[in-house]
Design an enzyme around this catalytic site. Structure first.
Site, PDB file in Angstrom:
ATOM      1  N   ARG A 183       2.177  -0.667  30.084  1.00 22.90           N
ATOM      2  CA  ARG A 183       3.497  -1.278  30.205  1.00 22.90           C
ATOM      3  C   ARG A 183       4.547  -0.177  30.240  1.00 22.90           C
ATOM      4  O   ARG A 183       4.557   0.686  29.360  1.00 22.90           O
ATOM      5  CB  ARG A 183       3.712  -2.196  29.000  1.00 22.90           C
ATOM      6  CG  ARG A 183       5.085  -2.783  28.895  1.00 22.90           C
ATOM      7  CD  ARG A 183       5.112  -3.896  27.877  1.00 22.90           C
ATOM      8  NE  ARG A 183       4.257  -5.014  28.284  1.00 22.90           N
ATOM      9  CZ  ARG A 183       4.410  -6.266  27.854  1.00 22.90           C
ATOM     10  NH1 ARG A 183       5.365  -6.557  27.002  1.00 22.90           N
ATOM     11  NH2 ARG A 183       3.604  -7.219  28.266  1.00 22.90           N
ATOM     12  N   LYS A 194      -8.101 -11.601  22.784  1.00 18.26           N
ATOM     13  CA  LYS A 194      -8.305 -12.174  24.134  1.00 18.26           C
ATOM     14  C   LYS A 194      -9.728 -11.917  24.617  1.00 18.26           C
ATOM     15  O   LYS A 194     -10.421 -12.818  25.084  1.00 18.26           O
ATOM     16  CB  LYS A 194      -7.301 -11.534  25.103  1.00 18.26           C
ATOM     17  CG  LYS A 194      -7.349 -12.082  26.507  1.00 18.26           C
ATOM     18  CD  LYS A 194      -6.362 -11.384  27.444  1.00 18.26           C
ATOM     19  CE  LYS A 194      -4.989 -11.192  26.838  1.00 18.26           C
ATOM     20  NZ  LYS A 194      -3.981 -10.757  27.812  1.00 18.26           N
ATOM     21  N   LYS A 233      -3.849  -0.931  24.402  1.00 18.85           N
ATOM     22  CA  LYS A 233      -2.683  -1.082  25.275  1.00 18.85           C
ATOM     23  C   LYS A 233      -1.942   0.244  25.332  1.00 18.85           C
ATOM     24  O   LYS A 233      -1.988   1.028  24.385  1.00 18.85           O
ATOM     25  CB  LYS A 233      -1.723  -2.138  24.724  1.00 18.85           C
ATOM     26  CG  LYS A 233      -0.840  -2.764  25.772  1.00 18.85           C
ATOM     27  CD  LYS A 233      -1.522  -3.936  26.452  1.00 18.85           C
ATOM     28  CE  LYS A 233      -0.604  -4.646  27.412  1.00 18.85           C
ATOM     29  NZ  LYS A 233      -1.169  -5.902  27.889  1.00 18.85           N
ATOM     30  N   ASP A 275       0.243  -3.786  34.062  1.00 20.60           N
ATOM     31  CA  ASP A 275       0.978  -4.640  33.119  1.00 20.60           C
ATOM     32  C   ASP A 275       2.436  -4.675  33.598  1.00 20.60           C
ATOM     33  O   ASP A 275       2.719  -4.345  34.758  1.00 20.60           O
ATOM     34  CB  ASP A 275       0.840  -4.100  31.696  1.00 20.60           C
ATOM     35  CG  ASP A 275       1.196  -5.154  30.645  1.00 20.60           C
ATOM     36  OD1 ASP A 275       0.363  -6.021  30.350  1.00 20.60           O
ATOM     37  OD2 ASP A 275       2.334  -5.128  30.118  1.00 20.60           O
ATOM     38  N   ALA A 308       7.573 -14.980  31.186  1.00 21.94           N
ATOM     39  CA  ALA A 308       8.358 -13.745  31.321  1.00 21.94           C
ATOM     40  C   ALA A 308       7.919 -12.792  30.202  1.00 21.94           C
ATOM     41  O   ALA A 308       6.748 -12.490  30.083  1.00 21.94           O
ATOM     42  CB  ALA A 308       9.845 -14.064  31.279  1.00 21.94           C
ATOM     43  N   MET A 309       8.833 -12.358  29.366  1.00 21.97           N
ATOM     44  CA  MET A 309       8.458 -11.449  28.286  1.00 21.97           C
ATOM     45  C   MET A 309       7.999 -12.245  27.055  1.00 21.97           C
ATOM     46  O   MET A 309       8.232 -13.453  26.970  1.00 21.97           O
ATOM     47  CB  MET A 309       9.657 -10.568  27.915  1.00 21.97           C
ATOM     48  CG  MET A 309      10.100  -9.673  29.043  1.00 21.97           C
ATOM     49  SD  MET A 309       8.777  -8.595  29.644  1.00 21.97           S
ATOM     50  CE  MET A 309       8.856  -7.283  28.418  1.00 21.97           C
ATOM     51  N   ALA A 360       2.874 -15.339  29.240  1.00 25.32           N
ATOM     52  CA  ALA A 360       3.374 -14.124  28.588  1.00 25.32           C
ATOM     53  C   ALA A 360       2.485 -13.758  27.401  1.00 25.32           C
ATOM     54  O   ALA A 360       1.938 -14.640  26.732  1.00 25.32           O
ATOM     55  CB  ALA A 360       4.808 -14.337  28.121  1.00 25.32           C
ATOM     56  N   ASN A 361       2.331 -12.466  27.163  1.00 17.32           N
ATOM     57  CA  ASN A 361       1.611 -11.999  25.976  1.00 17.32           C
ATOM     58  C   ASN A 361       2.536 -12.068  24.765  1.00 17.32           C
ATOM     59  O   ASN A 361       3.725 -11.795  24.881  1.00 17.32           O
ATOM     60  CB  ASN A 361       1.168 -10.546  26.164  1.00 17.32           C
ATOM     61  CG  ASN A 361      -0.079 -10.432  27.025  1.00 17.32           C
ATOM     62  OD1 ASN A 361      -1.084 -11.093  26.754  1.00 17.32           O
ATOM     63  ND2 ASN A 361      -0.014  -9.618  28.056  1.00 17.32           N
TER      64      ASN A 361
HETATM   65  C1  HCI Z   1      -4.015  -8.655  30.334  1.00 24.72           C
HETATM   66  O1  HCI Z   1      -4.708  -9.550  29.873  1.00 24.72           O
HETATM   67  O2  HCI Z   1      -3.008  -8.246  29.738  1.00 24.72           O
HETATM   68  C2  HCI Z   1      -4.391  -8.040  31.653  1.00 24.72           C
HETATM   69  C3  HCI Z   1      -5.852  -7.865  31.827  1.00 24.72           C
HETATM   70  C4  HCI Z   1      -6.373  -6.509  31.619  1.00 24.72           C
HETATM   71  C5  HCI Z   1      -7.694  -6.399  31.316  1.00 24.72           C
HETATM   72  C6  HCI Z   1      -8.259  -5.175  31.150  1.00 24.72           C
HETATM   73  C7  HCI Z   1      -7.494  -4.048  31.285  1.00 24.72           C
HETATM   74  C8  HCI Z   1      -6.185  -4.160  31.602  1.00 24.72           C
HETATM   75  C9  HCI Z   1      -5.611  -5.380  31.777  1.00 24.72           C
END
Ligand code: HCI
Length: 356
Positions: A43, A67, A79, A119, A240-241, A262-263
């Site tokens: 990101r 997830k 991340k 992302d 969105a965000m 959105a996450n």
């Molecule tokens: C996500 O779920 O945020 C995107 C999917 C993903 C899966 C594996 C690596 C990067 C992003």
């Protein structure tokens, strides 16, 4: 010693680097490699402080862990955050390529313990550039042998989640329901398309006038960005965000259900419980938005066909039904229920951490 609270994080590893020339700070956080190498996108955004960027990376990495676990994928959670000194659209291409290359060097040093992907503010072309320096990257363009954008499959998963949630609520099919989509980016616009094709009445909100013109042409009604959380609808879809639902919003939200892409939609620990008490069905974001992970990990690691990716993505509806059933039988909120399912998978995995 008094520790900064952003450092009190129980993930596995944090890697940071600063580039004096561009003023960029890089953060990679590996939340868990219990089920496999940590995976999660890169990101690029501006942050008020380094601490906020660290915190965001940690929360997003944690979301990837649950997830992958709840989706039965053999990956852990991680991340990256690239904390920019200026808005992304003000950074020239040469500078951007330098930034991506430095980030790729950091990823490469982790030797396969972390795999990145697209992302917010990064795409397949950026993954191609990262791939010039490291092999540990998902979502390269098809021309470079990657699976390309996961946006459509993410939208498809959210749509499946909406259908399953409508059934769970006794609302039947999406035909005739009012769906409010916040954010018409690649994923949100796909969700709006699919819901509209299924007969839903679409309310949409975005800050971008071109996207709104597109929506208007399709006959969707526009909601002002300040009115999103107070406009009545059957299903609210935050695309969105993250962080849109805090406790105060949860107390008032005029929707029957929340099903978005959105996450980290929930901004605080009490929001899910408040929605539960108000009988607003919250579809946990890390369950609904797993279509992107099915696409990338399925195609690039597991050798799945498009059909298998589609079938597993449609299975998001079944996973949600399991979440709702556990929440109901235990009278607990759905976020907690989904985390219990994720934890079960993590705890029953082989004791030795797996490598790619
Ligand atoms: C996500 O779920 O945020 C995107 C999917 C993903 C899966 C594996 C690596 C990067 C992003």
């Amino acid at each position: 010693m008094r520790l900064d609270k952003t450092l009190c994080w129980d993930g596995e590893l944090t890697v940071t680097r600063h580039d004096r020339e561009t003023g960029v700070s890089f953060i990679i956080r590996l939340d868990s490699t219990r089920l496999g190498p940590a995976a999660g996108g890169t990101r690029a955004a501006q942050y008020a402080s380094f601490g906020e960027a660290l915190d965001d990376a940690g929360r997003l990495a944690g979301a990837m862990t649950v997830k992958m676990a709840v989706s039965n994928l053999p990956m852990g959670g991680g991340k990256s955050v690239i904390a920019l000194p200026a808005p992304r659209n003000e950074i020239d291409q040469d500078t951007w390529e330098r930034i991506l290359t430095l980030h790729a060097e950091n990823i490469d040093k982790l030797a396969g313990n972390y795999w990145t992907g697209p992302d917010v503010n990064t795409n397949s072309s950026d993954m191609d550039i990262i791939n010039d320096t490291t092999e540990f990257v998902f979502g390269r363009s098809a021309a470079r042998g990657g699976a390309g954008s996961s946006a459509f499959n993410t939208s498809l998963g959210v749509f499946e989640a909406m259908k399953a949630t409508a059934v769970h609520r006794g609302l039947g099919t999406l035909d005739g329901l009012t769906v409010l989509v916040q954010g018409l980016g690649a994923v949100g616009s796909g969700v709006a398309d699919l819901a509209s094709q299924a007969g839903a009445r679409l309310l949409v909100a975005d800050t971008d006038s071109e996207r709104l013109a597109w929506a208007r042409q399709l006959g969707h009604a526009i909601v002002g960005i300040d009115d999103v959380l107070t406009t009545p609808c059957d299903i609210f879809a935050p695309c969105a965000m993250g962080g849109v639902l805090d406790s105060a919003v949860a107390c008032e939200l005029p929707a029957s259900a929340v099903v978005g892409a959105a996450n980290n939609v929930l901004a605080d620990d009490a929001a899910a419980e408040i929605l539960h008490k108000r009988d607003v069905t919250y579809a946990p974001d890390f369950v609904t938005n797993a279509g992107g992970a099915f696409h990338l990990v399925g195609r690039e690691v597991l050798g799945w066909s498009e059909e298998t990716v589609g079938a597993r993505t449609r299975g998001i509806g079944d996973t949600l039904a399991e979440v709702y059933s556990l929440a109901e039988s235990g009278d607990i909120d759905t976020d907690r229920a989904a985390r219990i399912l994720a934890r079960r998978r993590i705890e029953t995995a082989d004791s030795a951490p797996r490598r790619a």
